[in-house]
Scaffold this motif. Sequence first.
Motif, short mmCIF file in Angstrom:
data_model
loop_
_atom_site.label_atom_id
_atom_site.label_comp_id
_atom_site.label_asym_id
_atom_site.label_seq_id
_atom_site.Cartn_x
_atom_site.Cartn_y
_atom_site.Cartn_z
N CYS A 93 55.09 2.10 16.27
CA CYS A 93 56.11 0.77 15.09
C CYS A 93 57.52 1.30 14.87
N ALA A 94 58.11 2.75 15.16
CA ALA A 94 59.18 3.36 15.22
C ALA A 94 59.22 3.14 16.42
N LEU A 95 58.74 3.30 17.99
CA LEU A 95 59.60 3.66 19.17
C LEU A 95 59.66 2.09 18.82
N THR A 96 59.56 0.88 18.61
CA THR A 96 59.73 -0.81 19.12
C THR A 96 60.33 -0.81 18.03
N GLN A 97 60.41 -0.27 16.60
CA GLN A 97 62.04 -1.03 15.93
C GLN A 97 62.76 -1.85 16.50
N ASP A 98 63.46 -0.58 16.54
CA ASP A 98 65.01 -1.97 17.46
C ASP A 98 64.79 -2.59 18.46
N VAL A 151 48.36 -1.86 22.56
CA VAL A 151 48.64 -2.11 21.90
C VAL A 151 49.29 -3.71 22.45
N SER A 152 47.94 -4.63 21.74
CA SER A 152 48.74 -5.80 21.86
C SER A 152 49.59 -6.71 21.37
N GLU A 153 50.80 -7.55 21.75
CA GLU A 153 51.83 -8.14 21.08
C GLU A 153 50.99 -8.67 19.37
N ARG A 154 49.48 -9.44 19.44
CA ARG A 154 49.23 -9.74 17.69
C ARG A 154 49.18 -8.41 16.37
N THR A 155 48.54 -7.67 17.48
CA THR A 155 48.19 -6.66 16.82
C THR A 155 50.14 -6.02 15.90
N LEU A 156 50.86 -5.85 17.13
CA LEU A 156 51.81 -5.14 16.82
C LEU A 156 52.51 -5.78 15.33
N GLU A 157 52.12 -7.30 15.97
CA GLU A 157 53.39 -7.41 15.30
C GLU A 157 52.48 -7.23 13.72
N ARG A 158 51.28 -7.69 13.50
CA ARG A 158 50.44 -7.25 11.85
C ARG A 158 50.98 -6.18 11.76
N ARG A 188 53.65 -4.23 11.83
CA ARG A 188 55.42 -4.96 11.03
C ARG A 188 54.99 -5.50 9.93
N ARG A 189 54.73 -6.25 9.93
CA ARG A 189 53.95 -6.97 8.97
C ARG A 189 53.35 -5.88 7.91
N TRP A 190 52.65 -5.36 8.39
CA TRP A 190 52.11 -4.72 7.15
C TRP A 190 53.45 -3.53 6.50
N TRP A 191 54.47 -2.78 6.72
CA TRP A 191 55.31 -2.57 7.12
C TRP A 191 56.47 -3.15 6.54
N ARG A 192 56.73 -3.45 7.05
CA ARG A 192 57.62 -4.04 5.92
C ARG A 192 57.15 -5.36 4.71
N SER A 193 56.31 -6.04 4.74
CA SER A 193 55.97 -7.01 3.23
C SER A 193 54.49 -6.28 2.25
N THR A 194 53.58 -5.52 3.62
CA THR A 194 52.70 -5.80 2.98
C THR A 194 52.81 -4.12 2.20
N LEU A 195 52.93 -3.32 2.16
CA LEU A 195 53.24 -1.86 1.92
C LEU A 195 54.19 -2.05 0.32
N LEU A 239 42.49 4.86 1.94
CA LEU A 239 41.35 4.29 1.39
C LEU A 239 41.78 2.93 1.41
N SER A 240 40.07 2.32 1.73
CA SER A 240 40.04 1.52 2.13
C SER A 240 40.47 0.14 1.42
N SER A 241 40.37 0.38 -0.11
CA SER A 241 40.45 -0.40 -1.75
C SER A 241 42.16 -0.24 -1.04
N PHE A 242 42.71 0.14 -0.15
CA PHE A 242 44.32 -0.34 0.27
C PHE A 242 44.62 -1.52 0.37
N PRO A 243 45.56 -2.17 -0.33
CA PRO A 243 45.34 -3.34 1.02
C PRO A 243 46.02 -3.15 2.06
N ALA A 244 45.14 -3.93 3.10
CA ALA A 244 45.17 -3.75 4.09
C ALA A 244 45.68 -5.18 5.21
N LEU A 245 45.05 -5.31 5.93
CA LEU A 245 45.44 -6.79 6.44
C LEU A 245 44.05 -7.82 6.83
N SER A 246 44.38 -9.42 6.98
CA SER A 246 42.95 -9.68 7.13
C SER A 246 42.47 -9.92 8.37
#
Length: 196
Positions: A98-103, A118-125, A127-134, A185-192
């Motif tokens: 994510c850091a390498l592809t950030q910009d 890493v597939s495009e779909r996984t990478l976009e997920r 990115r959303r985790w860093w930007r919104s979920t976390l 920890l698995s209890s931490f918000p992840a992605l569906s």
Amino acid sequence: MCHSLLADASFWRQLQRLDEQIAAEIRSAGCPHCQGVLHGARYPRKVHGVSRALLGEGYASRLSFCCAREGCRRRTTPVSVRFLGRRSFPGAMVLLVCALTQDLSRRRRARLGARLGVSERTLERWRRWWRSTLPATPWWRAARARLVPPPDEARLPTSLLTRFGVPTTVEALLAALQFLTPCSLSSFPALSGHAV
Ligand SMILES: [Zn+2]
């Protein structure tokens, strides 16, 4: 930041050793519910993105314990620098890619991601985790205040890595992974879904 780190067996071994140290401390403290003796009860992990040959056999499982006391038997799973929640990719890879592809533009990002497995779909997920979920988690809101100045949330994870030094170094990556261990920890918000 150099993605050759992902092909460096000694880097993965270093993370394995850190996890073993964390687990040894947890084990010596005993069961957090009843102070009973903890027995090893690793559970298997499938890891994507990096070959088993590079990672070593240790990555085939997540370190975990079970209380030996009758009537308790509860599981205690230490935090980890190797895994971010239930993700099947190692945490270091989620950070680094994510850091390498950030910009990069979406197209160039997808191309570099594909080269790193890493597939495009996984990478976009991710990115959303860093930007919104976390940033929306109570843990992050408290933890970010410990970093001065707090990382720019629109630029995660690079802004987090820079808090620990030059983001191109192993040291910054290790420190960031240690900072992020509550997210393991698995209890931490992840992605569906799976294989995130
Ligand atoms: Zn117990």
